[in-house]
Design a protein around this motif. Sequence first.
Motif, PDB file in Angstrom:
ATOM      1  N   LEU A 202      -5.201  -1.986  -0.908  1.00 13.49           N
ATOM      2  CA  LEU A 202      -4.200  -2.710  -0.114  1.00 13.49           C
ATOM      3  C   LEU A 202      -4.262  -2.349   1.374  1.00 13.49           C
ATOM      4  O   LEU A 202      -4.069  -3.218   2.228  1.00 13.49           O
ATOM      5  N   TYR A 203      -4.551  -1.082   1.684  1.00  9.83           N
ATOM      6  CA  TYR A 203      -4.719  -0.716   3.105  1.00  9.83           C
ATOM      7  C   TYR A 203      -5.908  -1.477   3.704  1.00  9.83           C
ATOM      8  O   TYR A 203      -5.841  -1.968   4.837  1.00  9.83           O
TER       9      TYR A 203
ATOM     10  N   ALA B  79       0.847  -1.208   0.000  1.00 13.17           N
ATOM     11  CA  ALA B  79       0.000   0.000   0.000  1.00 13.17           C
ATOM     12  C   ALA B  79       0.875   1.247   0.000  1.00 13.17           C
ATOM     13  O   ALA B  79       0.630   2.198  -0.750  1.00 13.17           O
TER      14      ALA B  79
ATOM     15  N   ALA C 239      -3.635   1.755  -3.497  1.00 16.68           N
ATOM     16  CA  ALA C 239      -3.221   1.865  -2.088  1.00 16.68           C
ATOM     17  C   ALA C 239      -4.418   1.644  -1.165  1.00 16.68           C
ATOM     18  O   ALA C 239      -4.317   0.916  -0.170  1.00 16.68           O
TER      19      ALA C 239
ATOM     20  N   GLU D  46       0.966   4.069  -2.815  1.00 14.26           N
ATOM     21  CA  GLU D  46       0.633   5.451  -2.469  1.00 14.26           C
ATOM     22  C   GLU D  46       1.758   6.403  -2.862  1.00 14.26           C
ATOM     23  O   GLU D  46       1.518   7.471  -3.417  1.00 14.26           O
TER      24      GLU D  46
END
Length: 169
Positions: free
Chosen positions: A43-44, A28, A40, A32
Motif C-alpha cells: 500500500l505504501y 498502509a 503495508a 502496519e
Amino acid sequence: MLKKKVEDICNRQVEREGYSSILYLAMASWSESNGLAGIAAWLYAQAEEEKLHMLKFIKYINERGGKAIIPAFKKPPTEFKTVEELFKEVLKHENFVTASINEIVAVTLEEKDFNTHNFLQWFVTEQVEEESSAQAIIDKLKLGGKSNLYQFDRDIMSLRPPAAKAPGA
Ligand SMILES: [Fe+2]
Ligand SMILES: [Fe+2]
C-alpha cells in the motif's frame, strides 16, 4: 493553451489522484499498525504511485498554459474491518478512478483536444492494470489468504507488477 473545460476536469483529477495517494497511505498505516508489514509495503508503494499520477496531471496542466491547483483533501478512513474489506475498497476506488479518467477522455473528444486525449492514454492503460491487480489480490484472499494471513502478508509484494513506466516519469 488548454480550454477551460479541459483544465477544470484535469484539476479535478489532480484531487482524485492525490486523494488516492492519501487513501492508500491511510490503509498502509492501518495495516502496519496491525502487524501486516507486507500489506503495508504494498500500500505504501501504491500511495507513491498515486502521488506520481497526481504530479503528471499537475505538470501537464502547467505545461499546456493552464494552472494546476493543489487542493485540500478529505480525511481518509482510519479503520478497516478486515484485509478483504480493505482490498474491496481499493478495487471500488480504482473503478471510480477509471470512470473519472474515461469522463476526461470524453471531454477531450467533445473539445477536440487531441493532445490531452493522447496524454490520457497512459492513464487508460494504467487503470486496466490497477483494476486487475486489485482483483488478483481479492482472488488470492478468497483462495485461502484470508485463513492464512501470515503467508498472504509475506507474499503480497510478489504479486506487484513492476511499476508501469510512464512517459516522462
Ligand atoms: Fe492513479
Ligand atoms: Fe490507482
